[in-house]
Write an enzyme that holds these catalytic residues in place. Structure first.
Site, PDB file in Angstrom:
ATOM      1  CG  HIS A  63      -1.665   1.246   1.447  1.00 22.42           C
ATOM      2  ND1 HIS A  63      -2.524   1.843   0.546  1.00 22.42           N
ATOM      3  CD2 HIS A  63      -1.615   2.073   2.524  1.00 22.42           C
ATOM      4  CE1 HIS A  63      -2.973   2.983   1.065  1.00 22.42           C
ATOM      5  NE2 HIS A  63      -2.432   3.153   2.261  1.00 22.42           N
ATOM      6  CG  HIS A  87       0.794   6.802   4.304  1.00 25.79           C
ATOM      7  ND1 HIS A  87       1.168   6.035   3.238  1.00 25.79           N
ATOM      8  CD2 HIS A  87      -0.475   6.425   4.605  1.00 25.79           C
ATOM      9  CE1 HIS A  87       0.173   5.231   2.888  1.00 25.79           C
ATOM     10  NE2 HIS A  87      -0.838   5.444   3.707  1.00 25.79           N
ATOM     11  CD  GLU A  91      -3.760   6.109  12.719  1.00 25.38           C
ATOM     12  OE1 GLU A  91      -4.957   6.302  12.688  1.00 25.38           O
ATOM     13  OE2 GLU A  91      -2.979   6.872  13.331  1.00 25.38           O
ATOM     14  CG  ASP A  92      -1.814   0.938  10.526  1.00 21.93           C
ATOM     15  OD1 ASP A  92      -2.710   1.439  11.235  1.00 21.93           O
ATOM     16  OD2 ASP A  92      -1.856   0.881   9.292  1.00 21.93           O
ATOM     17  CG  ASP A 154      -3.970   6.755   2.463  1.00 23.84           C
ATOM     18  OD1 ASP A 154      -3.552   5.585   2.369  1.00 23.84           O
ATOM     19  OD2 ASP A 154      -4.744   7.154   3.359  1.00 23.84           O
ATOM     20  CG  ASP A 274     -24.416   9.816 -30.978  1.00 25.44           C
ATOM     21  OD1 ASP A 274     -23.287   9.436 -31.352  1.00 25.44           O
ATOM     22  OD2 ASP A 274     -25.398   9.909 -31.715  1.00 25.44           O
TER      23      ASP A 274
HETATM   24 MN    MN Z   1      -2.797   4.488   4.048  1.00 20.83          MN
END
Ligand code: MN
Length: 718
Positions: A63, A87, A91-92, A154, A274
């Site tokens: 990611h 990034h 957070e993770d 992101d 069209d």
């Molecule tokens: Mn992310």
């Protein structure tokens, strides 16, 4: 995107093919040491995310690599690309901002921190106004526009891989993308990104409509390939014949734009589709108009369809000539004509500066570039004399004077920069402000003077009987808070004064052998009518503030009653001399107990006591309403000032003898002034002395006369 942890222990590969592509592409325009930093950030991120997988089943590192790849298309600088790789680590994973700063510097750490903060917000409300506030808040939080660009990239990658999610989550994220992120992309002129976000949102919000449209589009595409080719050839040939150097391409409408046109104009797919779209890119602005002329000779223009966005650019800086022609087979042909530079801005807006920076120019401060971009917009707008409301918006967005904070219920409030918890409390509701006693920001108790920052969740603790603190005026910044606090302060002072006045009046009534509850409403009404006060409250406040005398008001109240009932004989107002600021003894005549006296009611000064024969008082006797009978209390303990003039012959120690005599009579000298007669043998001495009453004064004067040198003693009355 939510991640899945598995128990599997897989040693992360050193790089993936995608990462290798990333480094190789970056090397096209980044310095070797920058590419080295990217590789290092990749390894760092990879081991931080080690063991984490996306819902797609890919290792999590795929990611951030994809996000960096998107930013690479805009040719963003090494700091932004490094931050993109990192990034999600804050957070993770357990990586801290400090750690990132140590390894990659302050700017990268700030960028990662900025993106992580934006990740915390989810847009929930359906309200249009809230959506606008949410967009503004995101823009305000990403002071560095690179934060917004990373966040948009992101979001784009997450939207591209949204299929892995639960259907109901897909819809929520798609709606958020449609309402929040796509408009931000549009505002920043990131057109390609904007269109893809819209298409992807449509796909997940209305999967069935999307499928049907997609099928129709695929089918129609095949049918028209031949026609497109013929028109392309005709346009190219005409431009060549006119010696115009141009790149001509066929242009596909996006699925979302077709969908929107069908909905808005209630047209069928065929009616919308069209229409053939072409783009002509030329070298300079004059060539744009030359190309337009050439095309109008090739096919007839449809009246009313020509638009000159070069003379009058669109709000986000978009410039081009638009025209619609009657093509062969009576098909409408839409043509956009623009220069290469206009094209870059049309595609990538604010990001076009990185994409197409001149070779050799340094990757300087991003804000400068953003500023330049805005400057160029400003110039365009001022040339065309167009309204610049959009730019005002954008300025607010990128250089915000406002902070955006949340209420506990998730509403977004916009507050001016520097606003405190108290400002917030008053912004929510005046009652909340007036009763606030404490504040919590992001669930932590903070001082009320704490300045708010964008994204803060603010909760105000109130207490039923709490009152505003005047000290708040030292730090509030909103005019609402200021005026509300002032208002309460004034009301409080007024109320307190009225309470004091009520007590003074009760005292005065009791002294007159009455009581507050003996006063009827009629008596009050008559008094107010005759005194010109607006209300009982106001009169009581005046008493408390010493503007009027309680005894006077009490006596008037009682005399009003007397006129009605005729039973009470009001006596004179009894003067003790200790009534305070609302009662004064006239400086002209210096009345003392025993003197016949009168009271003069002077507006704003209270009652002034004069002697009966005072010439000053006599002069203003014409207005009988202002005069009242007063009498001395028999048992006053107070000492009063009186003026004496002594005429004495010159002699050794005369003043000492006089002073000693005054002291003997238990009086005190307040002031002395000596005025010798010119060349005469006598002196005039003026004293002010303190005496208890007339008897005391007589004793003092007798004593003075007993001094051999004293020729004459007189009491001065004005
Ligand atoms: Mn992310």
């Amino acid at each position: 995107m939510t991640l899945v942890r598995t128990g599997q222990q897989i040693n992360p590969p050193v790089t993936t093919p995608e990462a290798d592509v990333l480094f190789r592409t970056a090397a096209d325009y980044l310095k070797p040491e920058d590419v080295t930093q990217l590789e290092s950030a990749y390894q760092f991120s990879n081991s931080a995310h080690h063991g984490q997988f996306r819902l797609t089943g890919d290792p999590y590192i795929s990611h951030p690599v994809a996000v960096s790849q998107i930013l690479l298309q805009w040719r963003l600088d090494a700091q932004a690309l490094t931050a993109a790789l990192l990034h999600d680590v804050m957070e993770d994973t357990s990586v801290t901002k400090e750690e990132i700063e140590d390894k990659y510097g302050k700017t990268v750490a700030e960028l990662v921190d900025g993106v992580s903060k934006l990740d915390k917000f989810q847009f929930e409300s359906q309200e249009h106004e809230q959506a606008e506030n949410f967009r503004k808040m995101l823009l305000a939080m990403g002071r560095d526009v690179r934060v917004i660009l990373i966040k948009l990239a992101d979001r784009l990658h997450n939207m591209r891989t949204l299929n892995a999610m639960q259907p109901h989550k897909r819809a929520r994220i798609a709606r958020e993308t449609m309402e929040i992120y796509a408009p931000i992309a549009n505002r920043l002129g990131l057109n390609i990104l904007y269109q893809e976000l819209q298409d992807l949102s449509l796909q997940h919000l209305y999967p069935n409509r999307y499928k049907v449209l997609m099928k129709a589009l695929t089918r129609a595409r095949g049918n028209r390939r031949e026609v497109v080719g013929k028109i392309l050839e005709a346009i190219r040939k005409t431009l060549r014949d006119h010696n115009i150097d141009a790149v001509v391409t066929g242009r596909e409408k996006t699925l979302y734009s077709i969908y929107k046109k069908m909905i808005e104009k209630t047209l069928s797919f065929a009616e919308v589709y069209d229409i053939y779209g072409f783009r002509v890119i030329v070298n300079d602005v004059p060539s744009c108009y030359l190309a337009l002329g050439a095309l109008h000779q090739l096919y007839n223009p449809i009246p009313g369809k020509f638009k000159d966005y070069i003379a009058i650019p669109k709000d986000n800086g978009y410039r081009s000539l638009h025209t619609t022609l009657f093509g062969p087979f009576s098909t409408p042909i839409e043509v956009q004509i623009r220069t290469e530079e206009m094209h870059q801005i049309a595609e990538a807006g604010v990001a076009s500066h990185w994409m197409y920076k001149e070779s050799g120019s340094s990757l300087s401060d991003l804000q400068t570039k953003t500023h330049q971009w805005m400057q160029s917009l400003l110039e365009m707008h001022s040339q065309s004399g167009n309204a610049t409301e959009f730019l005002e918006h954008l300025k607010v967005d990128l250089f915000p004077d406002e902070v955006y904070v949340f209420t506990p219920k998730g509403q977004i409030m916009s507050m001016p920069h520097g606003a405190t918890c108290v400002d917030f409390a008053y912004a929510v509701h005046t009652d909340i402000g007036n009763r606030c006693v404490a504040a919590k920001v992001n669930h932590e108790l903070v001082p009320l003077r704490t300045e708010l920052r964008s994204g803060d969740r603010v909760e105000i603790v109130t207490a039923a009987h709490a009152k505003p603190n005047p000290a708040w005026l030292n730090f509030v910044v909103t005019s609402k808070a200021r005026s509300r606090i002032r208002h309460v302060m004034k009301t409080m002072q007024y109320e307190e004064s009225a309470k004091l006045g009520e007590r003074l009046l009760a005292q005065a009534l009791v002294a007159l052998k009455s009581a507050p509850d003996e006063i009827s409403d009629e008596q009050w009404a008559q008094l107010l009518k005759s005194s010109g006060e607006k209300s009982r409250e106001e009169l009581l406040a005046d008493l408390g503030l010493g503007k009027q005398l309680a005894v006077v008001v009490a006596r008037r109240l009682l005399s009003v009653g007397d006129q009605d009932g005729g039973t009470r004989q009001p006596g004179s107002l009894v003067i003790h001399g200790s009534e305070g600021m609302a009662l004064q003894f006239a400086k002209c005549c210096h009345p003392i107990p025993g003197d016949p006296i009168v009271g003069y009611l002077r507006k704003g000064h209270g009652l002034v006591i004069h002697t009966h024969d005072c010439p000053v008082a006599r002069r203003s006797r014409a207005d009988p309403d202002k005069w009242m009978d007063v009498e001395w209390a028999p048992d006053s303990k107070k000492m009063f000032t009186v003026s004496l003039r002594v005429l004495a012959s010159e002699g050794r120690g005369v003043l000492a003898k006089i002073a000693a005599e005054i002291a003997k009579t238990e009086s005190n000298i307040e002031t002395v002034s000596l005025e010798p007669f010119d060349s005469s043998a006598y002196a005039e001495i003026n004293f002010t002395v303190l005496v208890a009453n007339r008897l005391h004064l007589a004793k003092v004067m007798r004593g003075l006369r007993s001094v051999p040198e004293v020729v004459r003693v007189i009491r001065l009355k004005s």
